[in-house]
Design an enzyme around this catalytic site. Structure first.
Site, PDB file in Angstrom:
ATOM      1  N   TYR A  53     -91.055-103.161 -38.201  1.00 10.00           N
ATOM      2  CA  TYR A  53     -89.665-103.143 -38.176  1.00 10.00           C
ATOM      3  C   TYR A  53     -89.219-104.518 -38.983  1.00 10.00           C
ATOM      4  O   TYR A  53     -89.880-105.516 -38.856  1.00 10.00           O
ATOM      5  CB  TYR A  53     -88.965-103.775 -36.749  1.00 10.00           C
ATOM      6  CG  TYR A  53     -89.086-102.435 -35.803  1.00 10.00           C
ATOM      7  CD1 TYR A  53     -89.308-101.125 -36.320  1.00 10.00           C
ATOM      8  CD2 TYR A  53     -88.753-102.639 -34.449  1.00 10.00           C
ATOM      9  CE1 TYR A  53     -89.267 -99.834 -35.493  1.00 10.00           C
ATOM     10  CE2 TYR A  53     -88.579-101.647 -33.662  1.00 10.00           C
ATOM     11  CZ  TYR A  53     -88.850-100.094 -33.964  1.00 10.00           C
ATOM     12  OH  TYR A  53     -88.956 -98.952 -33.207  1.00 10.00           O
TER      13      TYR A  53
HETATM   14  N1  LIG Z   1     -90.470 -95.322 -31.232  1.00 10.23           N
HETATM   15  C1  LIG Z   1     -89.730 -94.956 -32.197  1.00 10.23           C
HETATM   16  O1  LIG Z   1     -90.053 -94.420 -32.798  1.00 10.23           O
HETATM   17  C2  LIG Z   1     -88.291 -95.577 -32.216  1.00 10.23           C
HETATM   18  C3  LIG Z   1     -87.250 -95.192 -33.024  1.00 10.23           C
HETATM   19  C4  LIG Z   1     -86.030 -95.782 -33.208  1.00 10.23           C
HETATM   20  C5  LIG Z   1     -85.790 -96.717 -32.284  1.00 10.23           C
HETATM   21  N2  LIG Z   1     -86.742 -97.291 -31.559  1.00 10.23           N
HETATM   22  C6  LIG Z   1     -86.632 -98.418 -30.565  1.00 10.23           C
HETATM   23  O2  LIG Z   1     -85.266 -98.230 -29.811  1.00 10.23           O
HETATM   24  C7  LIG Z   1     -84.571 -99.347 -30.063  1.00 10.23           C
HETATM   25  C8  LIG Z   1     -83.140 -98.703 -29.930  1.00 10.23           C
HETATM   26  O3  LIG Z   1     -82.835 -97.750 -30.828  1.00 10.23           O
HETATM   27  P1  LIG Z   1     -81.315 -97.478 -31.484  1.00 10.23           P
HETATM   28  O4  LIG Z   1     -81.074 -98.925 -32.059  1.00 10.23           O
HETATM   29  O5  LIG Z   1     -81.333 -96.337 -32.453  1.00 10.23           O
HETATM   30  O6  LIG Z   1     -80.451 -97.407 -30.180  1.00 10.23           O
HETATM   31  P2  LIG Z   1     -79.050 -96.774 -29.922  1.00 10.23           P
HETATM   32  O7  LIG Z   1     -78.645 -97.604 -28.609  1.00 10.23           O
HETATM   33  O8  LIG Z   1     -78.820 -95.246 -29.644  1.00 10.23           O
HETATM   34  O9  LIG Z   1     -78.100 -97.376 -31.095  1.00 10.23           O
HETATM   35  C9  LIG Z   1     -77.669 -98.854 -31.183  1.00 10.23           C
HETATM   36  C10 LIG Z   1     -76.630 -98.893 -32.270  1.00 10.23           C
HETATM   37  O10 LIG Z   1     -75.382 -98.241 -31.616  1.00 10.23           O
HETATM   38  C11 LIG Z   1     -74.185 -99.221 -31.946  1.00 10.23           C
HETATM   39  N3  LIG Z   1     -73.794 -99.852 -30.831  1.00 10.23           N
HETATM   40  C12 LIG Z   1     -74.462-100.299 -29.706  1.00 10.23           C
HETATM   41  N4  LIG Z   1     -73.770-100.844 -28.723  1.00 10.23           N
HETATM   42  C13 LIG Z   1     -72.377-100.504 -29.304  1.00 10.23           C
HETATM   43  C14 LIG Z   1     -71.199-100.723 -28.648  1.00 10.23           C
HETATM   44  N5  LIG Z   1     -71.044-101.088 -27.376  1.00 10.23           N
HETATM   45  N6  LIG Z   1     -70.289-100.510 -29.383  1.00 10.23           N
HETATM   46  C15 LIG Z   1     -70.102 -99.978 -30.557  1.00 10.23           C
HETATM   47  N7  LIG Z   1     -71.510 -99.623 -31.189  1.00 10.23           N
HETATM   48  C16 LIG Z   1     -72.490 -99.882 -30.419  1.00 10.23           C
HETATM   49  C17 LIG Z   1     -74.944-100.124 -32.960  1.00 10.23           C
HETATM   50  O11 LIG Z   1     -74.962 -99.891 -34.496  1.00 10.23           O
HETATM   51  P3  LIG Z   1     -73.459-100.160 -35.366  1.00 10.23           P
HETATM   52  O12 LIG Z   1     -72.789-101.417 -34.771  1.00 10.23           O
HETATM   53  O13 LIG Z   1     -74.285-100.541 -36.630  1.00 10.23           O
HETATM   54  O14 LIG Z   1     -72.693 -99.077 -35.494  1.00 10.23           O
HETATM   55  C18 LIG Z   1     -76.348-100.332 -32.597  1.00 10.23           C
HETATM   56  O15 LIG Z   1     -77.485-100.930 -33.583  1.00 10.23           O
HETATM   57  C19 LIG Z   1     -84.743 -99.631 -31.551  1.00 10.23           C
HETATM   58  O16 LIG Z   1     -84.513-101.205 -31.497  1.00 10.23           O
HETATM   59  C20 LIG Z   1     -86.292 -99.752 -31.385  1.00 10.23           C
HETATM   60  O17 LIG Z   1     -86.745-101.064 -30.532  1.00 10.23           O
HETATM   61  C21 LIG Z   1     -87.923 -96.779 -31.431  1.00 10.23           C
END
Ligand SMILES: NC(=O)c1ccc[n+]([C@@H]2O[C@H](COP(=O)([O-])OP(=O)(O)OC[C@H]3O[C@@H](n4cnc5c(N)ncnc54)[C@H](OP(=O)(O)O)[C@@H]3O)[C@@H](O)[C@H]2O)c1
Length: 332
Positions: A53
């Site tokens: 990451y």
């Molecule tokens: N194992 C794997 O292959 C894999 C793959 C992906 C992720 N992960 C893990 O899962 C974690 C979470 O993934 P993700 O970041 O994709 O999760 P997510 O919760 O689906 O998306 C988070 C994004 O949504 C937006 N957001 C979150 N809360 C918000 C709110 N209250 N209001 C408005 N926008 C909001 C933000 O992006 P913006 O503000 O930029 O729009 C934030 O970066 C990662 O950090 C990682 O640790 C693992």
């Protein structure tokens, strides 16, 4: 905050896990500190990262590999034992033929490098990020077992596995007397429901911990994207604007249709769309924790609130009606 045992292990994890894929990639160390402090203040003690990451994920520049772990290591100084720290191995961390995958050579090297960057002597949960079709899983399981025996890893887990792969690995661990995977980390959101068909029922049957990632479909399920995205125009200060490729792939006409159909469901339940989406994954009894991401510390507050207001069975049904009405394309 609520805490649950991770699968059949004795390890307690918070129902919300802080993902750190944003650290060093979309946000710098100061914002990362605010995100981490806000999460810890809310009682989130489960933290997910991965060795690759950071900015290198987008640039392919190996000198930038490990930035998220490096930042996290600095930020956790003095409070490392208070958290359950998970990191992952698989993706290439260098150009060489043995600098990725799940061979004994790479896993041992990668584990040492993660411990160095995280400034810790042990990782609580060491996760294989993907299945490596070029390495016998026995080799990987033996290596993970050695890491546990050496005190460098407490528990082992897997991510992005098909049910048959998980089943094979668990069977081998049992037969060979090795540390079994205690948890799996699949993607799960209203828009990405593939895990529900085989993987989640298998986890339920075997008592595995399930920590789901991207519950907001990388921000799409907050409702911030509209039809302009179909022409390649993205709202400022979003991951779409930052060029996250896996998010771009989700930005389709069909996903937008599902999002629009969900908005009145959220409104009727008195929640934001993001809260509805997170509430939906947490309503699944098989889900131990939801791994949430944050691009700003302020985004965490409304997500933490979800735990105090679980969705009713009727609300879950209404959400799933919307999905069932789609062509299913949003799920691919
Ligand atoms: N194992 C794997 O292959 C894999 C793959 C992906 C992720 N992960 C893990 O899962 C974690 C979470 O993934 P993700 O970041 O994709 O999760 P997510 O919760 O689906 O998306 C988070 C994004 O949504 C937006 N957001 C979150 N809360 C918000 C709110 N209250 N209001 C408005 N926008 C909001 C933000 O992006 P913006 O503000 O930029 O729009 C934030 O970066 C990662 O950090 C990682 O640790 C693992």
């Amino acid at each position: 905050m609520e805490y649950r045992n991770l699968g059949r292990s004795g390890l307690k994890v918070s129902r919300l896990c802080l993902g750190t894929m944003s650290f060093g990639r979309w946000i710098g160390e100061e914002e990362a500190r605010r995100v981490l402090d806000t999460a810890l203040d809310a009682g989130i003690t489960f933290i997910d990262t991965a060795d690759f990451y950071g900015r290198g994920q987008d640039t392919g520049d190996f000198s930038q590999i490990g930035e998220a772990e490096t930042i996290l290591g600095r930020l956790l100084k003095g409070r490392r034992d208070d958290v359950v720290l998970a990191t992952k191995v698989y993706f290439p961390t260098g150009p060489g033929p043995n600098e990725g995958g799940l061979s004994r050579k790479h896993v041992l090297q990668a584990a040492e490098a993660s411990l160095r960057r995280l400034q810790t002597e042990y990782v609580d949960l060491y996760i294989i990020h993907r299945w490596d079709a070029e390495t016998p899983i026995e080799e990987t399981l033996l290596t993970l077992n050695d890491l546990v025996r050496a005190g460098k890893v407490r528990y082992v887990g897997a991510s992005n596995l098909a049910a048959w792969q998980l089943c094979k690995a668990l069977g081998l661990s049992e037969r060979l007397g090795l540390e079994p995977f205690v948890s799996v980390q699949p993607e799960l959101s209203i828009l990405r429901r593939a895990a529900e068909s085989e993987l989640l029922p298998f986890c339920e049957s075997e008592g595995l911990g399930v920590t789901v990632y991207s519950p907001l479909a990388r921000g799409l399920l907050t409702g911030k994207y509209g039809p302009e995205i179909l022409e390649g125009r993205y709202p400022a200060a979003t991951r779409a604007a930052a060029g996250e490729e896996r998010l771009h792939r989700l930005l389709t006409r069909e996903s937008l249709r599902v999002v629009e159909a969900l908005k009145p469901v959220a409104e009727a339940s008195g929640r934001s769309l993001a809260q509805l989406a997170l509430g939906w994954v947490l309503a699944k009894p098989v889900v131990t924790s939801a791994i949430i991401g944050a691009s700003r510390a302020e985004q965490l507050g409304p997500l933490v609130e979800v735990l105090g207001h679980p969705l009713s069975a009727e609300e879950v049904r209404k959400i799933e009606e919307v999905y069932a009405g789609s062509t299913g394309q949003a799920d691919r």
